[in-house]
Scaffold this motif. Structure first.
Motif, PDB file in Angstrom:
ATOM      1  N   LYS A  82      14.681  -5.741   0.770  1.00  0.00           N
ATOM      2  CA  LYS A  82      14.027  -4.504   1.217  1.00  0.00           C
ATOM      3  C   LYS A  82      14.839  -3.727   2.238  1.00  0.00           C
ATOM      4  N   TYR A  83      15.765  -4.402   2.916  1.00  0.00           N
ATOM      5  CA  TYR A  83      16.555  -3.731   3.943  1.00  0.00           C
ATOM      6  C   TYR A  83      17.593  -2.786   3.337  1.00  0.00           C
ATOM      7  N   PHE A  84      17.773  -2.839   2.019  1.00  0.00           N
ATOM      8  CA  PHE A  84      18.643  -1.876   1.349  1.00  0.00           C
ATOM      9  C   PHE A  84      17.937  -0.535   1.161  1.00  0.00           C
ATOM     10  N   LEU A  85      16.617  -0.520   1.326  1.00  0.00           N
ATOM     11  CA  LEU A  85      15.840   0.697   1.158  1.00  0.00           C
ATOM     12  C   LEU A  85      15.817   1.511   2.457  1.00  0.00           C
ATOM     13  N   ILE A  86      15.513   2.799   2.323  1.00  0.00           N
ATOM     14  CA  ILE A  86      15.316   3.663   3.488  1.00  0.00           C
ATOM     15  C   ILE A  86      13.846   4.034   3.473  1.00  0.00           C
ATOM     16  N   ASP A  87      13.056   3.299   4.233  1.00  0.00           N
ATOM     17  CA  ASP A  87      11.606   3.334   3.986  1.00  0.00           C
ATOM     18  C   ASP A  87      10.891   4.560   4.535  1.00  0.00           C
ATOM     19  N   PHE A  88      11.611   5.429   5.267  1.00  0.00           N
ATOM     20  CA  PHE A  88      10.961   6.663   5.717  1.00  0.00           C
ATOM     21  C   PHE A  88      11.204   7.817   4.739  1.00  0.00           C
ATOM     22  N   LEU A  89      11.859   7.519   3.595  1.00  0.00           N
ATOM     23  CA  LEU A  89      12.029   8.500   2.530  1.00  0.00           C
ATOM     24  C   LEU A  89      11.004   8.266   1.429  1.00  0.00           C
ATOM     25  N   THR A  90      10.722   9.298   0.658  1.00  0.00           N
ATOM     26  CA  THR A  90       9.962   9.107  -0.574  1.00  0.00           C
ATOM     27  C   THR A  90      10.917   8.532  -1.621  1.00  0.00           C
ATOM     28  N   ASN A 128       3.530  11.074  -3.579  1.00  0.00           N
ATOM     29  CA  ASN A 128       3.375  11.643  -2.235  1.00  0.00           C
ATOM     30  C   ASN A 128       3.253  10.549  -1.164  1.00  0.00           C
ATOM     31  N   LYS A 129       4.116   9.547  -1.293  1.00  0.00           N
ATOM     32  CA  LYS A 129       4.118   8.445  -0.329  1.00  0.00           C
ATOM     33  C   LYS A 129       5.558   8.130   0.072  1.00  0.00           C
ATOM     34  N   TYR A 130       5.692   7.609   1.293  1.00  0.00           N
ATOM     35  CA  TYR A 130       6.978   7.074   1.710  1.00  0.00           C
ATOM     36  C   TYR A 130       7.156   5.681   1.120  1.00  0.00           C
ATOM     37  N   ILE A 131       8.408   5.250   1.031  1.00  0.00           N
ATOM     38  CA  ILE A 131       8.692   3.936   0.451  1.00  0.00           C
ATOM     39  C   ILE A 131       7.953   2.836   1.202  1.00  0.00           C
ATOM     40  N   ARG A 132       7.831   2.968   2.510  1.00  0.00           N
ATOM     41  CA  ARG A 132       7.160   1.925   3.296  1.00  0.00           C
ATOM     42  C   ARG A 132       5.694   1.753   2.917  1.00  0.00           C
ATOM     43  N   GLN A 133       5.117   2.749   2.250  1.00  0.00           N
ATOM     44  CA  GLN A 133       3.700   2.689   1.878  1.00  0.00           C
ATOM     45  C   GLN A 133       3.466   2.050   0.506  1.00  0.00           C
TER      46      GLN A 133
END
Length: 231
Positions: A82-90, A128-133
């Motif tokens: 999951k750390y490869f993701l940028i979780d504040f992006l859609t 309409n969600k960020y990746i973290r959601q």
């Protein structure tokens, strides 16, 4: 694209985490890495991606020593966790960001995402969600798709079947085999699931306590060999 791991040792404290004398991965192979927890699978991937440095030896990706060049990054993609993701992006923003890194324009990214519509199952785009959601399973899908859309010559996925429902697991097996055949990409995946590996890969590397114990080709009864070992 060929990968050569030559006399590589990675140590944490007094413990060898990876200790490989020689491993050659031929261009276009679809290889599975299997082993118990602590065998060294993820560390091996991190060494290939130059996320950690070996204490000894070198790893070549194509013509480049990964610790001495960044040229190999242009044809390599990976998703390890999951750390490869940028979780504040859609997801849409993330895919466009990844695409831009590899020289793709917005339309090219959009077109390539269409190939994975069934895998996304109407749960990734336009939410309409960020990746973290997103759920852990859908985060896994986002990471895998992000690595696939750039059509890398080398693709590395750590436990790609984790967190996916059975339908998605079967889909990703087919996606990886088709991707490997269509683009002749070198694909490395790891998994604890022997069935998934033997269904997907033509060669399986068995690691235990930092070392390669077995190198199983498609000509062997891979599942039986692995089942007997872990039994």
């Amino acid at each position: 694209m060929e990968i050569v791991i030559n006399k590589v040792i990675k140590t944490y404290g007094n413990t060898n985490v990876v200790n490989i004398d020689l491993l050659k991965i031929k261009s276009g192979e679809l290889i599975g890495i299997v082993g118990n927890n602590g065998a060294g699978k993820t560390t091996l991937f991190r060494l290939i991606l130059d996320l950690v440095k070996p204490n000894h030896g070198e790893i070549k990706s194509g013509d480049f020593v990964v610790s001495k060049s960044e040229a190999w990054k242009k044809y390599t993609a990976a998703f390890l966790d999951k750390y490869f993701l940028i979780d504040f992006l859609t997801p849409e923003e993330y895919f466009q960001f990844i695409g831009k890194l590899y020289g793709l324009n917005e339309e090219e990214v959009h077109d390539r995402l269409k190939m994975y519509e069934r895998f996304m199952n109407n749960e990734i785009l336009n939410q309409n969600k960020y990746i973290r959601q997103f759920s852990t399973g859908n985060k896994q899908k986002i990471g895998i798709i992000g690595s696939l859309i750039v059509k890398p010559e080398i693709l590395i996925l750590d436990e790609p079947f984790n967190y996916l429902d059975p339908t998605s697991q079967n889909l990703i097996k087919k996606i990886l085999k088709d991707f490997n055949e269509k683009y002749s990409s070198t694909v490395l995946i790891s998994s604890h699931n022997l069935n998934h590996l033997t269904d997907t890969c033509s060669r399986i590397i068995l690691m235990e306590k930092s070392k390669i114990i077995k190198d199983i080709s498609e000509h062997d009864d891979a599942f039986k060999v692995l089942e007997n070992y872990f039994a």
